[in-house]
Design a protein around this motif. Structure first.
Motif: not given
Length: 376
Positions: A216-220, A225-226, A229-232
């Motif tokens: 959660g807390g992504l696509a916000v 790129e960021a 970077g988190v999914l990496d």
């Protein structure tokens, strides 16, 4: 037909995975894209037509359904599956994101969130316990923990406080969910863009124990790129033997990049919302049907697509009905976009199973870089 919820991995290719989630209401092939049926409908589509695109599962929205027509009414009428005439799996979100983004005059405490409805200003409270109750009344197959999702960018202290609150709420959600054979509860990892906060969140969720785990807390607002970077690192912090769900994503290249980083499930309003505004997804990128270049074009949107819009109608006709604001425009363009997304998922599943995902990715990006077909 299974009586339990289970997940199996059939093949991996790099970090990309393909497999299946089995539920009492049917199998969800992964990686899976879930069309969004916010208010118990995928806008402009009949349920059987959504299924015809290849969708195995839909997403319903706790916040919208609790306000109208209410979860209690849906329960009295036989549950969400019967209410909306969809007999396959449904995942419901917890309502937390919509409370944070849509509701007015909200107040956040340790207990939960009080807010005013965006529809009529009426006052409501959502807590982990109430969110679990609403989702039980709806009868969804996959239930999401109640969490708080701060918009990015946000400072580290704000993200850390929010994540730890969400982890306390996750434990309360697990306790309130109880023992519901055949149904699943997913935990939601938070922590913004911070590696150590994401790790702390993942550890807390693993200790509680869930049938699946969401990022959660992504696509916000953080950008692709960021997010990548988190999914990496974030997917590897979650159990390998449970489904991994990236919430609220996204554009086709977002989805491909997420699958390449180990994600199994995604949802987004983009294909249906874009269909209603004349934005069309094809193998060669995105096009806008209202542009004059399509006015005299007898060709289909995408000659490789099997949807009714491409089989039976020209770009010229689709341009005409969009410009004339005819309802059939939303129907056909939404069907096409949903078909494109499901074909995308089917292509990735096959490529992963056959060990050629890297080559498939290269072909996907190369086709998009070509751009739309030349005007007539």
């Amino acid at each position: 037909m299974t009586e339990r919820f289970s997940f199996r991995l059939d093949a991996t290719d790099g970090r990309a995975r393909t497999g299946a989630i089995d539920t009492p209401r049917g199998r969800i092939r992964t990686p899976a894209f879930m069309p969004v049926g916010t208010a118990a409908t995928v806008k402009a589509m009949l349920p059987e037509n959504v299924r015809a695109t290849g969708a195995d599962v839909l997403l319903g929205n706790t916040y919208h359904l609790m306000l109208r027509p209410t979860a209690e009414r849906i329960d009295r009428l036989g549950g969400l599956h019967r209410f909306m005439n969809w007999d396959r799996p449904i995942l419901t979100d917890s309502g937390g994101f919509q409370v944070m983004s849509l509701a007015g005059l909200r107040r956040l405490t340790e207990e939960g969130v009080t807010f005013k409805s965006h529809i009529d200003g009426s006052k409501h409270e959502l807590t982990p316990e109430r969110s679990m109750e609403i989702q039980r009344l709806l009868g969804s197959d996959i239930v999401m923990c109640f969490d708080e999702c701060p918009a990015l960018p946000a400072d580290r202290d704000r993200i850390a406080r929010s994540m730890r609150l969400s982890m306390r709420w996750a434990a309360r959600s697990r306790a309130a969910f109880g023992d519901r054979p055949g149904h699943a509860l997913f935990g939601i990892q938070q922590g913004g863009l911070e590696h150590d906060l994401r790790a702390e969140s993942a550890e807390a969720l693993r200790e509680i124990g869930f049938e699946g785990y969401a990022v959660g807390g992504l696509a916000v607002g953080e950008g692709q790129e960021a997010m990548f970077g988190v999914l990496d690192f974030a997917t590897d912090q979650l159990p390998e033997n449970k489904p991994r769900y990236l919430m609220g994503v996204g554009k086709p290249d977002d989805i491909v990049g997420a699958v390449a980083r180990g994600i199994d499930m995604m949802d987004c309003v983009l294909p249906s919302r874009s269909g209603r505004t004349g934005q069309v997804f094809t193998r060669h990128g995105q096009l806008n049907i209202k542009n004059a270049r399509h006015m005299d074009d007898p060709r289909p949107l995408d000659e490789a697509c099997s949807c009714p819009a491409c089989r039976n109608y020209s770009r010229a006709y689709l341009h005409h009905v969009f410009r004339s604001q005819e309802i059939i425009s939303s129907m056909l363009l939404t069907w096409h976009n949903l078909q494109f997304y499901q074909d995308l998922m089917a292509g990735m599943r096959a490529a992963i199973a056959e060990g050629r995902f890297a080559a498939w990715q290269s072909e996907f990006h190369a086709a998009r870089e070509q751009g739309d077909i030349d005007p007539m």
